[in-house]
Motif scaffolding. Structure first.
Motif, short mmCIF file in Angstrom:
data_model
loop_
_atom_site.label_atom_id
_atom_site.label_comp_id
_atom_site.label_asym_id
_atom_site.label_seq_id
_atom_site.Cartn_x
_atom_site.Cartn_y
_atom_site.Cartn_z
N ARG B 412 89.83 -21.44 -39.90
CA ARG B 412 88.90 -21.70 -41.00
C ARG B 412 89.29 -20.93 -42.26
O ARG B 412 89.09 -21.42 -43.38
N GLU B 413 89.81 -19.73 -42.09
CA GLU B 413 90.10 -18.85 -43.23
C GLU B 413 91.54 -18.94 -43.70
O GLU B 413 91.90 -18.30 -44.69
N LEU B 414 92.38 -19.70 -43.00
CA LEU B 414 93.83 -19.60 -43.19
C LEU B 414 94.28 -19.98 -44.60
O LEU B 414 95.04 -19.25 -45.24
N MET B 415 93.83 -21.12 -45.10
CA MET B 415 94.29 -21.58 -46.41
C MET B 415 93.82 -20.64 -47.52
O MET B 415 94.58 -20.34 -48.45
N ALA B 416 92.59 -20.17 -47.41
CA ALA B 416 92.07 -19.26 -48.45
C ALA B 416 92.84 -17.94 -48.43
O ALA B 416 93.15 -17.37 -49.49
N LEU B 417 93.18 -17.47 -47.25
CA LEU B 417 93.92 -16.20 -47.16
C LEU B 417 95.34 -16.37 -47.70
O LEU B 417 95.86 -15.47 -48.37
N HIS B 418 95.94 -17.51 -47.41
CA HIS B 418 97.27 -17.80 -47.95
C HIS B 418 97.25 -17.71 -49.48
O HIS B 418 98.10 -17.05 -50.09
N ALA B 419 96.26 -18.33 -50.07
CA ALA B 419 96.15 -18.31 -51.54
C ALA B 419 95.89 -16.90 -52.05
O ALA B 419 96.49 -16.45 -53.03
N ARG B 420 95.02 -16.19 -51.37
CA ARG B 420 94.60 -14.87 -51.84
C ARG B 420 95.77 -13.88 -51.82
O ARG B 420 95.98 -13.16 -52.79
N VAL B 421 96.50 -13.83 -50.72
CA VAL B 421 97.62 -12.88 -50.63
C VAL B 421 98.68 -13.20 -51.67
O VAL B 421 99.24 -12.31 -52.32
N GLY B 422 98.95 -14.50 -51.85
CA GLY B 422 99.91 -14.89 -52.90
C GLY B 422 99.46 -14.41 -54.27
O GLY B 422 100.26 -13.84 -55.03
N ASP B 423 98.19 -14.62 -54.58
CA ASP B 423 97.66 -14.17 -55.87
C ASP B 423 97.80 -12.66 -56.04
O ASP B 423 98.19 -12.18 -57.11
N VAL B 424 97.45 -11.92 -55.01
CA VAL B 424 97.50 -10.46 -55.09
C VAL B 424 98.93 -9.99 -55.34
O VAL B 424 99.18 -9.11 -56.17
#
Lengths: 531, 531
Positions: B412-424
């Protein structure tokens, strides 16, 4: 003070739908083998003994603190409630109700939330009151015995009010369940979302989610679907030292897996208040089939092939020659006279997957010369799979020893261990006409469990001593053989003396160090797990 | 004193068979993206810096006790040996070799048996010498940094002499392997019996069995075959307080699973000396295939279906758009310009099972509109799968930041986490032309791992600070997102400050209580895991 709750008697399984459980053939076998009569309706079982619980020893200060924690309506000291939390459901628990009645807990406390559980633990730590976490009360190893551990009072911390399905994550196939949910209620709540937990221990009807977690429960479908400890993604625990909330991802390399230290801690480290577990869609197909193989060794090789090469069934159960002859697997009717050993396999899930796995298993059984019995024997098992405890209760009225015990070991050691435990039981109960039946189940790539059922004539003068000695002889044999003390039933009070054989002296010291950190006052479930 | 052993330089991967690793397309990309030149042959990498290790601080009494424990030939204080144990293999380890060279351990001690390991720990506890257990030295989280932890000396306890295959149980499909065996040597020994361990982390060529256990290693086939911690049936550990020998059966309800407390303990509780692990027959069939899917979200849904509905592949790897465009998965050639996202799947085992699973996966990919790429892309990945560390070492010579980091979370969280770590990462390295590539791998029913590769222009003035700040920003983001700190790489020194986010304050306190009981003097791997 009276609760809004009603409490089932300790040790009482709900009446069966299909009495009489003791069929004609089993009745004849009992008379012939043990010289005892299983009357119908049965004579009163020790399970039916009414306990005299005596006055509560809970002090006023402790009672006040508990009332502050959960409200007056949820600190229950009436006799019926306390008697219902006086023991678990082992043979010894029932026999002792006549011979040496247990002391009941001094109160039953029913928190409604995680924070209330934490408040109860704080109150008990402060006031020196022992705490026995209590779910379904189905322990068969003395796990809920209300021991005081040097304190002057003990409460049963009954978790039935923690009964919510907190969340279903339909994407990740997980659900967060509170600890007090019973198996049937958890399935009902999950079913409304189209999901199932699929964890079906023998105690399914009464046991709870928290109990599954605290005892590393194994269910009938564990061969394919995994033990309960393998299903837990996250666990929340209240301890006297604070909260634990463990499990951030389905896999992790972030140090030791503390989840696995909490699972199986049997209320000695803290109280599990909720778990997030793997769930799956309600199966679109379900199939159970039976076969007859020539002997136990042949059956073991079939199961080993299924476990190692796969595809693995969800249910796998192989009765030895005695269990097959007694018809234990198919409901205690003793109707099976064709010899050999009965194999039951089951598959659940998506239809194409069920078909694929069942066909692959059939090929393996064919190659082993097995005779297919179709769905009848397996459906008979499925229909009767929750009857065993009721049958046990009825037979206790006939003056028998009737108990189960179990272990697990590697495939290489399995046959030798089967023989050894049988020998030990027959020797220990020599003179009491012992019958020892066994099944192999719960398959792993590296081994499987052995589950023994023992019948013998009860020693009317010393029933507790008779079984205590026999059980101790088996535990010594398991320890000597390097097998696990228990695959299904946890440690509790009954197995605690042998834990050092499982974990070593230093391993037990590690458990003690953890307990001291989490439960400095030592109020949590005294006498269980680490003593 | 000189050892009979030879020691590879710390940080050195063996030369690749197929230089140059930096192909023309990647060279062009580096020049364009970062304004740096990857010369061929490459400029000297920080990995090539020769360390000035200085004199050994090991006192005579301690040296005498260690000599008594393992023999004079196995207490090595020459500079080459000490320099070879001075650091692990992270980007920071290599960059620091120029910027702030590490202190080397004061001796390298090479016990040959479990009992000698125990004797070394006793000697070090008595004489106040810190002990860093050392296998392949491939830690990328500072796990083998020779910290002294308040003591005046530190040794590297090198386990290479514990290199035996103790036993193969061909019935139960298990093998007992000593801790110092490398992956290739373990496979060679098992292969002689027709078995394989099948555990293939990126560090396979140098990492050891003991390191796999101590860090809960994940291998490239873990999706089907399981993480290393799931393969361990039994583990033997020497600690300053005595021995642990844990694991009596493939499943057990005999209390908490202490195996899972030792696995992942990173040498802070004791030294793993041998493990009994599940093995399987050498696969009769092996198949790897590639597909192209439209975008990451489509690929994630395919992987989720494979993980949840099954049948599950052994290898599963989905490159995001950036990783696909860079050709990282297929060997760093940058040759893949067709867009979309690359999916690699692999199956190993019995031929009929490989065929069944591959066909089922093909159907799922077809339904998702995936374009089959056949075996070429997958075989290219397979051919180059151990090249990444060598490529990294070459590119470091070109003045780049090049590091990986990873985590795991629920589907459930995978796509959002992918985006977040990339942004950071892009924000933290803003101005340094960061490129962030990622793949999804290591599938579970409930989620998967995310493995990021970061390239950026190195800050020549403060390379350590540049990456330390970026990494800290990611760790904070993972903690805030509720994802695990690390799915592959363990805690070590680098992740230790964030362990409280994983286990909570009380969970870390439990780990400290265990450490105090097993390592009262606190000599074991100071500064790692729990600090």
């Amino acid at each position: 003070m009276t609760s809004e709750q009603t409490f089932d008697p300790a040790s009482a399984w709900a009446p069966s739908d299909d009495r009489p459980l003791v069929g004609d053939e089993l009745r004849a076998l009992l008379t012939q083998a043990f010289g005892v009569e299983a009357t119908s309706p049965p004579a009163p079982s020790p399970a039916a003994v009414t306990l005299d619980v005596g006055p509560s020893a809970l002090g006023d200060a402790a009672a006040g603190a508990l009332t502050a924690a959960v409200g007056a309506a949820h600190v229950v000291r009436d006799e019926a409630a306390r008697a219902a939390h006086a023991n678990g459901m082992s043979y010894l628990d029932l026999v002792r109700r006549s011979a040496e009645p247990p002391r009941a807990p001094d109160a039953v406390v029913l928190p409604g939330t995680h924070d209330e559980v934490a408040a109860v633990l704080a109150a008990c730590s402060e006031h020196g009151v022992a705490v026995v976490p209590f779910g379904g009360g189905t322990s068969v190893v003395g796990g809920v015995a209300p021991q005081r551990g040097g304190y002057s009072a003990v409460i049963a911390l009954d978790l039935r009010r923690l009964d919510r399905l907190v969340e279903v994550d339909e994407v990740s196939w997980t659900a967060t369940l509170e600890a007090g949910l019973t198996g049937p209620r958890a399935e009902e709540l999950l079913g409304a979302h189209g999901f199932t937990l699929g964890h079906v221990p023998q105690s399914f009807e009464r046991a709870t989610i928290g109990g599954y977690a605290a005892t590393r429960s194994a269910g009938q479908l564990s061969t394919g679907w995994g033990r309960f400890d393998a299903l837990v993604e996250r666990v929340r625990v209240a301890t006297p030292a604070g909260d634990l909330d463990l499990g951030r991802a389905p896999g992790s390399a972030a140090g030791p897996d503390l989840k696995q230290l909490v699972l199986g801690s049997e209320g000695a480290f803290g109280v599990v208040t909720s778990v997030t577990v793997r769930v799956r869609p309600v199966p679109e197909a379900r199939r159970h089939e039976g076969w007859r193989v020539a002997d136990l060794a042949t059956g073991v090789e079939v199961l080993r092939t299924l476990a190692q090469r796969g595809p693995r069934p969800d249910l796998a159960r192989l009765s030895d020659e005695v269990e097959t002859a007694m018809g234990v697997a198919t409901g205690g009717g003793g109707e099976d006279h064709a010899g050999g050993c009965l194999v039951l396999l089951g598959w659940e899930g998506f239809a194409s997957d069920v078909d694929h796995r069942a066909a692959a298993a059939s090929a393996i059984l064919d190659a082993a010369g097995a005779v297919p019995l179709g769905e009848t024997a397996a459906e008979s098992w499925r229909h009767g799979r929750f009857r065993a405890p009721r049958l046990r209760d009825e037979l206790l009225g006939a003056g028998l020893v009737l108990e189960t015990l179990e272990t697990a070991t590697s495939w290489r050691e399995l046959m030798a261990l089967h023989a050894r435990v049988g020998d030990v039981l027959r020797e220990a109960l020599d003179g009491d006409s012992p019958l020892v039946a066994c099944h192999v189940s719960h398959l792993y790539a590296a081994g499987a469990s052995l589950y023994f059922t023992v019948l013998a004539r009860r020693d009317a003068d010393d029933p507790v001593g008779q079984w205590t000695r026999a059980k101790a002889a088996v535990m010594d044999a398991l320890a000597a053989a390097g097998a696990t003390l228990t695959h299904h039933h946890a440690v509790g009070a009954d197995h605690a003396p042998w834990l050092v054989a499982e974990d070593g002296e230093l391993g037990v010291e590690v458990l003690r160090a953890v307990k001291r950190r989490l439960d400095p006052a030592g109020v949590l479930n005294p006498g269980k797990l680490v003593v």
